[in-house]
Design an enzyme around this catalytic site. Structure first.
Site, PDB file in Angstrom:
ATOM      1  CG  ASP A  13      -2.007  -0.797   1.269  1.00  0.00           C
ATOM      2  OD1 ASP A  13      -2.462  -1.456  -0.029  1.00  0.00           O
ATOM      3  OD2 ASP A  13      -2.551  -1.431   2.183  1.00  0.00           O
ATOM      4  NE  ARG A  92      -0.366   2.086  13.306  1.00  0.00           N
ATOM      5  CZ  ARG A  92       0.228   1.089  13.065  1.00  0.00           C
ATOM      6  NH1 ARG A  92       1.449   1.007  13.685  1.00  0.00           N
ATOM      7  NH2 ARG A  92      -0.156  -0.276  12.263  1.00  0.00           N
ATOM      8  CG  ASP A 121      -3.571   1.230  12.819  1.00  0.00           C
ATOM      9  OD1 ASP A 121      -3.866   1.705  13.758  1.00  0.00           O
ATOM     10  OD2 ASP A 121      -3.360   0.441  12.182  1.00  0.00           O
ATOM     11  CB  SER A 173      -3.829  -7.692   7.560  1.00  0.00           C
ATOM     12  OG  SER A 173      -3.414  -6.690   8.397  1.00  0.00           O
TER      13      SER A 173
HETATM   14  N1  ARG Z   1      -6.900  -4.333  15.882  1.00  0.00           N
HETATM   15  C1  ARG Z   1      -5.789  -3.780  16.572  1.00  0.00           C
HETATM   16  C2  ARG Z   1      -5.764  -1.973  16.673  1.00  0.00           C
HETATM   17  O1  ARG Z   1      -6.628  -1.407  16.236  1.00  0.00           O
HETATM   18  C3  ARG Z   1      -4.644  -3.872  15.340  1.00  0.00           C
HETATM   19  C4  ARG Z   1      -4.716  -3.180  14.157  1.00  0.00           C
HETATM   20  C5  ARG Z   1      -3.660  -3.741  13.063  1.00  0.00           C
HETATM   21  N2  ARG Z   1      -3.755  -5.124  12.916  1.00  0.00           N
HETATM   22  C6  ARG Z   1      -3.335  -5.709  12.010  1.00  0.00           C
HETATM   23  N3  ARG Z   1      -3.451  -7.027  11.955  1.00  0.00           N
HETATM   24  N4  ARG Z   1      -2.794  -5.212  10.779  1.00  0.00           N
HETATM   25  O2  ARG Z   1      -5.124  -1.596  17.441  1.00  0.00           O
END
Ligand code: ARG
Length: 391
Positions: A13, A92, A121, A173
């Site tokens: 991405d 983040r 995110d 992911s």
């Molecule tokens: N659900 C988690 C959060 O919102 C992780 C997000 C990223 N997860 C991932 N498998 N890419 O903090």
């Protein structure tokens, strides 16, 4: 030409974002945050340049992630929906903050991330942008571009000379840093499917863990973990050490359905060996040194703190106020907790503190009882008064 700073991972991405924005008249500076995802960063940097970035920054943020994000969240007892140690959510605001600092240094016009429009995110990045760099343009190409699938992105990447190392199929992911790992999508999207063993990376299959329990002693000073098995350690090496010890014993797996900020329920798998041990350990010292009221009150704030963090509100007044509360709260969270790790379980088996409020003389049913049992009669009578009928 407008200059923008992109939070770059080296994945498909964020790599496609570079030519996509270039075609729309932007110059792109890529920022890579090393939070312990274990990538080969010289390759990631080369890929950014090959994809068309004019410049790349690679920042080692591991220590800052643990000291300034994970430890405050640990002191707050923050576990989202009681289970998730927030490893991804904590990284983040950290990455976004550094991105903003670079944007200011480079006198950039905008900030870019590669998050989708369905996740948390995007919120965590953009709230940080808006609070720390109001006025800068915010771009989220993945939410608006024309690609409908990963395959279309791969075709685009090839056309634009973006190196593509991913095969067309990507089973999950994954988001990784030193404080934990998150896995979703693919077969995990069916909440009834047991996670296949090959998704795990930081923890061994509990069935393959050693047949003898391992004991680990974690030392704390004022709510901060400072030692493992008697050896003083700075927070980052301490977390790495606990990841290793707990991971070897299969400790730290979480399988949950969580509520995203955008309203969707999602099924996520987590591995957080160190976080599991640390949350268990800190609570144990608290229960020894703090009075009942403080402990109960803290629980309310833990939930709030976890929600703020999850929902991207790290840089808000309430979060800072709660940190001040937790610094006071942990004045006496000093001591040692002994934990037994065995085939996926972590059990507290001992705890001590110089500030312990536990009194054997008060608790004992044996000799030397200091508790005056005769006082209980009057106490219970008064305790009942508000509920009795009085004429
Ligand atoms: N659900 C988690 C959060 O919102 C992780 C997000 C990223 N997860 C991932 N498998 N890419 O903090």
């Amino acid at each position: 030409m407008k200059k923008v700073v992109l939070a770059y991972s080296g994945g498909l991405d964020t790599s496609c974002i570079i030519p996509w924005l270039k075609d729309r008249g932007y110059e792109i500076i890529a920022v890579v945050g090393d939070v312990g995802q274990g990538d080969d960063f010289s390759k990631v940097k080369a890929k950014a340049i090959k994809s068309g970035a004019s410049k790349v920054y690679c920042l080692n943020l591991q220590q800052e992630l643990i000291e300034d994000y994970a430890i405050p969240a640990l002191k707050a007892g923050a576990l989202y929906e009681g289970k998730y140690n927030l490893a991804c959510a904590l990284s983040r605001p950290l990455i976004a903050d550094h991105q903003v600092q670079i944007a200011k240094k480079e006198k950039a016009d905008g900030l870019v991330h590669g998050c989708t429009g369905k996740g948390n995110d995007q919120v965590r990045f953009e709230v940080t942008y808006r609070l720390k760099a109001p006025g800068l343009e915010v771009l989220a190409p993945v939410r608006v571009w024309e690609f409908k699938s990963r395959d279309e992105e791969i075709d685009y990447a090839k056309k634009k000379g973006v190196p593509v190392d991913a095969s067309k199929k990507k089973p999950y992911s994954i988001d990784t840093n030193v404080y934990g790992r998150a896995m979703e999508s693919g077969v995990l999207e069916d909440p009834m499917v047991e996670p296949p063993e090959d998704i795990f990376y930081m923890t061994v299959d509990p069935r393959k863990a050693p047949n003898k329990p391992a004991y680990v002693e974690v030392g704390f000073e004022k709510g901060v973990p400072v030692s493992v098995n008697g050896k003083k350690m700075a927070p980052l090496p301490l977390v790495l050490k606990l990841n290793e010890i707990a991971g070897k014993n299969g400790v730290g797996r979480v399988d949950m359905i969580e509520n995203r900020l955008v309203g969707i329920k999602s099924r996520e798998l987590y591995e957080n060996p160190a976080g599991t041990v640390l949350h268990l350990a800190i609570r144990e010292i608290e229960s020894l040194v703090l009075d009942r009221d403080s402990l109960r009150f803290k629980e309310l704030l833990s939930q709030k703190y976890a929600e703020l963090t999850y929902n991207g509100l790290w840089w808000t007044p309430l979060k800072a106020q709660m940190d001040a509360f937790f610094n006071k709260y942990h004045e006496h969270t000093t001591g040692t907790v002994r934990i037994k790790l065995y085939k996926g379980t972590a059990t507290v088996v001992g705890r001590k503190s110089p500030y312990s409020r536990y009194s054997e003389k008060m608790a004992t049913y044996g000799k030397g009882d200091k508790f005056d049992q005769s006082l209980a009669e009057g106490f219970i009578k008064l305790w009942t008064v508000p509920f009795e009928k009085h004429s």
